[in-house]
Structures are given as structure tokens and as C-alpha cells.
Design an enzyme around this catalytic site. Structure first.
Site, PDB file in Angstrom:
ATOM      1  N   LYS A   1       0.854  -1.200   0.000  1.00  0.00           N
ATOM      2  CA  LYS A   1       0.000   0.000   0.000  1.00  0.00           C
ATOM      3  C   LYS A   1       0.885   1.243   0.000  1.00  0.00           C
ATOM      4  CE  LYS A   1       0.919   1.482   4.371  1.00  0.00           C
ATOM      5  NZ  LYS A   1       1.755   2.630   4.648  1.00  0.00           N
TER       6      LYS A   1
ATOM      7  N   PRO B   1       9.472  -4.186  -1.001  1.00  0.00           N
ATOM      8  CA  PRO B   1      10.664  -3.854  -0.221  1.00  0.00           C
ATOM      9  C   PRO B   1      10.367  -3.829   1.288  1.00  0.00           C
ATOM     10  CG  PRO B   1      10.215  -2.160  -1.894  1.00  0.00           C
ATOM     11  CD  PRO B   1       9.128  -3.176  -2.001  1.00  0.00           C
TER      12      PRO B   1
ATOM     13  N   GLY C   1      10.802  -2.847   5.306  1.00  0.00           N
ATOM     14  CA  GLY C   1      11.110  -1.656   6.121  1.00  0.00           C
ATOM     15  C   GLY C   1      10.964  -0.386   5.323  1.00  0.00           C
ATOM     16  N   ALA C   2       9.953  -0.344   4.465  1.00  0.00           N
ATOM     17  CA  ALA C   2       9.877   0.721   3.470  1.00  0.00           C
ATOM     18  C   ALA C   2       8.692   1.648   3.638  1.00  0.00           C
ATOM     19  CB  ALA C   2       9.821   0.092   2.071  1.00  0.00           C
TER      20      ALA C   2
ATOM     21  N   ALA D   1       3.856  -1.389   4.011  1.00  0.00           N
ATOM     22  CA  ALA D   1       3.019  -2.368   4.725  1.00  0.00           C
ATOM     23  C   ALA D   1       3.247  -3.805   4.278  1.00  0.00           C
ATOM     24  CB  ALA D   1       1.528  -2.010   4.624  1.00  0.00           C
TER      25      ALA D   1
ATOM     26  N   GLY E   1       5.004  -6.277   5.658  1.00  0.00           N
ATOM     27  CA  GLY E   1       4.809  -7.222   6.770  1.00  0.00           C
ATOM     28  C   GLY E   1       3.351  -7.315   7.175  1.00  0.00           C
ATOM     29  N   SER E   2       2.666  -6.189   7.190  1.00  0.00           N
ATOM     30  CA  SER E   2       1.239  -6.174   7.568  1.00  0.00           C
ATOM     31  C   SER E   2       0.413  -6.930   6.534  1.00  0.00           C
ATOM     32  CB  SER E   2       0.723  -4.729   7.638  1.00  0.00           C
ATOM     33  OG  SER E   2       1.430  -4.014   8.614  1.00  0.00           O
ATOM     34  N   SER E   3       0.759  -6.779   5.260  1.00  0.00           N
ATOM     35  CA  SER E   3       0.006  -7.457   4.213  1.00  0.00           C
ATOM     36  C   SER E   3       0.248  -8.969   4.275  1.00  0.00           C
ATOM     37  CB  SER E   3       0.406  -6.894   2.846  1.00  0.00           C
ATOM     38  OG  SER E   3      -0.565  -7.192   1.894  1.00  0.00           O
TER      39      SER E   3
ATOM     40  N   ASP F   1      -1.912  -1.421  10.494  1.00  0.00           N
ATOM     41  CA  ASP F   1      -2.191  -1.424   9.053  1.00  0.00           C
ATOM     42  C   ASP F   1      -2.792  -2.745   8.564  1.00  0.00           C
ATOM     43  OD1 ASP F   1      -1.157   1.106   8.786  1.00  0.00           O
ATOM     44  OD2 ASP F   1       0.796   0.470   8.010  1.00  0.00           O
TER      45      ASP F   1
HETATM   46  O1  C5P Z   1       0.632  -0.999  14.855  1.00  0.00           O
HETATM   47  P1  C5P Z   1       2.045  -1.150  14.398  1.00  0.00           P
HETATM   48  O2  C5P Z   1       2.687  -2.401  14.919  1.00  0.00           O
HETATM   49  O3  C5P Z   1       2.234  -0.981  12.939  1.00  0.00           O
HETATM   50  O4  C5P Z   1       2.807   0.067  15.064  1.00  0.00           O
HETATM   51  C1  C5P Z   1       4.205   0.108  15.180  1.00  0.00           C
HETATM   52  C2  C5P Z   1       4.577   1.262  16.079  1.00  0.00           C
HETATM   53  O5  C5P Z   1       4.325   2.515  15.415  1.00  0.00           O
HETATM   54  C3  C5P Z   1       3.791   1.356  17.381  1.00  0.00           C
HETATM   55  O6  C5P Z   1       4.390   0.580  18.369  1.00  0.00           O
HETATM   56  C4  C5P Z   1       3.870   2.831  17.687  1.00  0.00           C
HETATM   57  O7  C5P Z   1       5.135   3.149  18.235  1.00  0.00           O
HETATM   58  C5  C5P Z   1       3.821   3.480  16.313  1.00  0.00           C
HETATM   59  N1  C5P Z   1       2.451   3.849  15.911  1.00  0.00           N
HETATM   60  C6  C5P Z   1       1.842   4.948  16.502  1.00  0.00           C
HETATM   61  N2  C5P Z   1       0.575   5.290  16.133  1.00  0.00           N
HETATM   62  C7  C5P Z   1      -0.079   4.598  15.181  1.00  0.00           C
HETATM   63  C8  C5P Z   1       0.529   3.492  14.549  1.00  0.00           C
HETATM   64  C9  C5P Z   1       1.804   3.145  14.935  1.00  0.00           C
HETATM   65  O8  C5P Z   1       2.417   5.620  17.363  1.00  0.00           O
HETATM   66  N3  C5P Z   1      -1.305   4.964  14.843  1.00  0.00           N
END
Ligand code: C5P
Length: 314
Positions: A11, A96, A98-99, A102, A104-106, A138
Site C-alpha cells: 500500500k 521492499p 522496512g519501506a 506495509a 509485513g502487515s500485508s 495497518d
Molecule cells: O501498529 P504497528 O505495529 O504498525 O505500530 C508500530 C509502532 O508505530 C507502534 O508501536 C507505535 O510506536 C507506532 N504507531 C503509533 N501510532 C499509530 C501506529 C503506529 O504511534 N497509529
């Protein structure tokens, strides 16, 4: 031969606005997310011994319990109270890492969809969404896909009525040696900007309403040209990442670009084009500079779909 294949699309954020900090420590966001045709592919096969085993074609990715794919599989079998369920999972990584795309989320969303089918669990969309939310902010978007407004910490999805998926093609670029940690980017945002954070739900809702009624959604409905794209994390990451500064400067020179921005917490960057020919022409125009500055690049269309079973590949 795998029993099932699932496509896991990347995404981009067409809009990422940080509204404030929530009691749970996450940031309250107002975003527009868009799926791309660039996708990882997950192959799944049932195993009778109750083990979950992951392999990946990219050796640098961890395949132990820290991988979101295995966490998604564990969460699913815990939810249905069937610890005896097992699977072999094989990931072909094209997004890619760490980019800010998303990837890893996908992959986690693809695992939920794929194992729900493979293990014949018949969990409803709402149940999968609840599990997705626990795995990451995500992941719910990645399950649903297409184009969506995303509120809360990103998990509150709101499809919009005029939401024909834009027919744009995206030129994506990323310096393969650069990566940005999402917690770092939000932490830095808090250090720099928390004096300006909103605090009250009524103020959050006013910002959401501005997005719903604002120029980006009007442009997506075909009613006006695209306004400048907004990503609040871009201003946080840009001063710290030379590749983000260089890449944005390059993409802004691209002929025919409708808009240029960083995706998510970066460091991948994108430019939008009206059609694939315009995106390929811009990629050719910038090829020398992209190579000289060490960027990888991809051209792909926007997609109207989230994770999906790939019936042809099975
Ligand atoms: O939810 P996810 O694992 O992607 O979030 C990774 C980190 O990004 C969270 O631990 C938080 O530090 C930060 N984050 C945030 N607010 C969001 C999404 C992520 O502060 N809405």
C-alpha cells in the site's frame, strides 16, 4: 505443491495526518490508503503434525516467531482454540522491507485469509478484522484493500462513496540501504510536534470531516486536480534521511507526475501518473540519476483489491 496461494499487496499513503496521541500510546491518525499491484505471494499447505513452519526466498528476513506471519497463524489457531492445526508457509517477497509499504502487515493479512480457508475455519470478516487489529495498525486495511479512509490508529476503515479506485500508475523508489523504524518515526514526531497535537475527540472528528470533504477526496472523485499530497511523517523523516531528500528532489523533476510523497514512515517514495506509459517514461527520464544515487525503482498500478486467494496459481 502448495494447497493455496494468497497475494499480499503493498500500500501507499495518499494522505497521512497525525492528529494527536491516544491514551493507548498510539497516534490518532487520519489517512487515505491505497493498495498497489506490487504484491508478495504466500503459499500455504496444511500439515498434520501441528507445526507452523515458515520459509522465505529472502534470507535476511527472520522466519522465527518474530515474523508477523507466524504471529498471525498463532493468533488464528488460538482464536479458534485448535492448537493442533499446522501449516507450511512459503513467502515470495517482492515488496521492499522496512519501506513504509506495509509489506509485513500485508503478509499477516494474507496469512489470516489463507489459513481461514486452508483450515476450513469459516471465520467471518469481522472476526478476521478483530484479529488483524491485534497484529498491527495497518493489517485491517491490508485485509480490505483498495482505497479507504483509515482513522483511529489506522484500523478504523471507512470506504468512501466516490471511491472508484484511481487508475493511476505509481513510480516507487527506495534506497535499498535505507530503512526507517515506524516506532522511531512516531516517537520523533511526538518529540517535534506534540505541542501542536489535538486532544479532544471533537477536534479529531473535525479533522476527519475536513478530510472527507477536502480537496483530495474531491480529486479522487474526479472533480478537481490532485492537491499537494500530505504525509506528516515526511517532515519528520526527511531531515534524518538523505535518501528521502534526494529521492523527493528526483521525483519532483519527473515529467507528468501528478503528486509526489513519502509512503507511511518511509523511506520509500512515490510519484503518481495518469497511466503506465507516463510512469515508464518518467522512470526512463530519471534512470541515470536513480542509478547514480543508488535507488531501486518499480512501476505498478493502483489496485482495488486487498489480500486475495490466487486461484490460478494453486
Ligand atoms: O501498529 P504497528 O505495529 O504498525 O505500530 C508500530 C509502532 O508505530 C507502534 O508501536 C507505535 O510506536 C507506532 N504507531 C503509533 N501510532 C499509530 C501506529 C503506529 O504511534 N497509529
Amino acid at each position: 505443491m502448495a494447497d493455496l496461494h494468497v497475494q499480499a499487496p503493498a500500500k501507499i499513503n495518499l494522505h497521512l495526518e497525525v492528529l494527536g496521541l491516544r491514551p493507548d500510546g498510539f497516534h490518532e491518525l487520519a489517512m487515505v490508503m491505497q493498495s498497489l499491484e506490487l504484491a508478495d505471494e504466500l503459499a500455504l499447505s496444511a500439515r498434520a503434525d501441528g507445526l507452523l513452519h515458515l520459509v522465505c526466498d529472502q534470507p535476511s528476513l527472520p522466519t522465527d516467531g518474530s515474523n508477523l506471519i507466524l504471529r498471525a497463524a498463532e493468533a488464528l489457531r488460538h482464536r479458534v482454540q485448535q492448537p493442533e492445526l499446522g501449516a507450511d508457509l512459503a513467502l515470495v517477497k517482492r515488496i521492499p522491507v522496512g519501506a513504509g509499504l506495509a509489506g509485513g502487515s500485508s503478509d499477516a493479512a494474507a496469512t489470516l485469509l489463507g489459513l481461514n480457508q486452508l483450515w476450513d475455519l469459516a471465520l467471518a470478516d469481522d472476526d478476521l478484522h478483530a484479529l488483524a487489529e491485534e497484529l498491527g495498525s495497518d493489517v485491517p486495511f491490508c485485509l480490505a484493500g483498495g482505497i479507504q479512509l483509515c482513522f483511529g490508529r489506522g484500523e478504523r476503515l471507512e470506504p468512501f462513496s466516490s471511491a472508484a479506485c484511481p487508475n493511476w500508475t505509481v513510480l516507487l523508489i527506495k534506497d535499498p540501504t535505507a530503512s526507517v523504524s515506524t516506532p522511531w518515526a512516531y516517537g520523533r514526531c511526538r518529540e517535534l510536534r506534540s505541542d501542536f497535537y489535538l486532544e479532544r475527540e471533537v477536534d479529531f472528528e473535525e479533522r476527519r470531516q475536513s478530510l472527507r470533504q477536502g480537496p483530495l477526496l474531491a480529486a479522487l472523485a474526479g472533480q478537481r486536480p490532485l492537491p499537494p499530497l500530505r504525509n506528516d511523517l515526511q517532515a519528520v523523516v526527511e531531515p534524518e534521511q538523505a535518501s528521502v531528500r534526494q529521492g523527493l528532489a528526483l521525483l519532483r523533476q519527473a515529467e507528468g507526475a501528478l503528486g509526489v510523497a513519502m509512503s507511511g514512515s518511509g523511506p520509500s517514495l512515490y510519484a503518481l501518473f495518469a497511466d503506465p506509459a507516463a510512469a515508464e517514461a518518467a522512470r526512463a527520464q530519471l534512470a541515470g540519476a536513480l542509478q547514480a544515487e543508488g535507488f531501486e525503482s518499480w512501476c505498478c498500478r493502483c489496485s482495488s483489491m486487498g489480500v486475495r486467494l490466487d486461484r490460478d496459481a494453486a
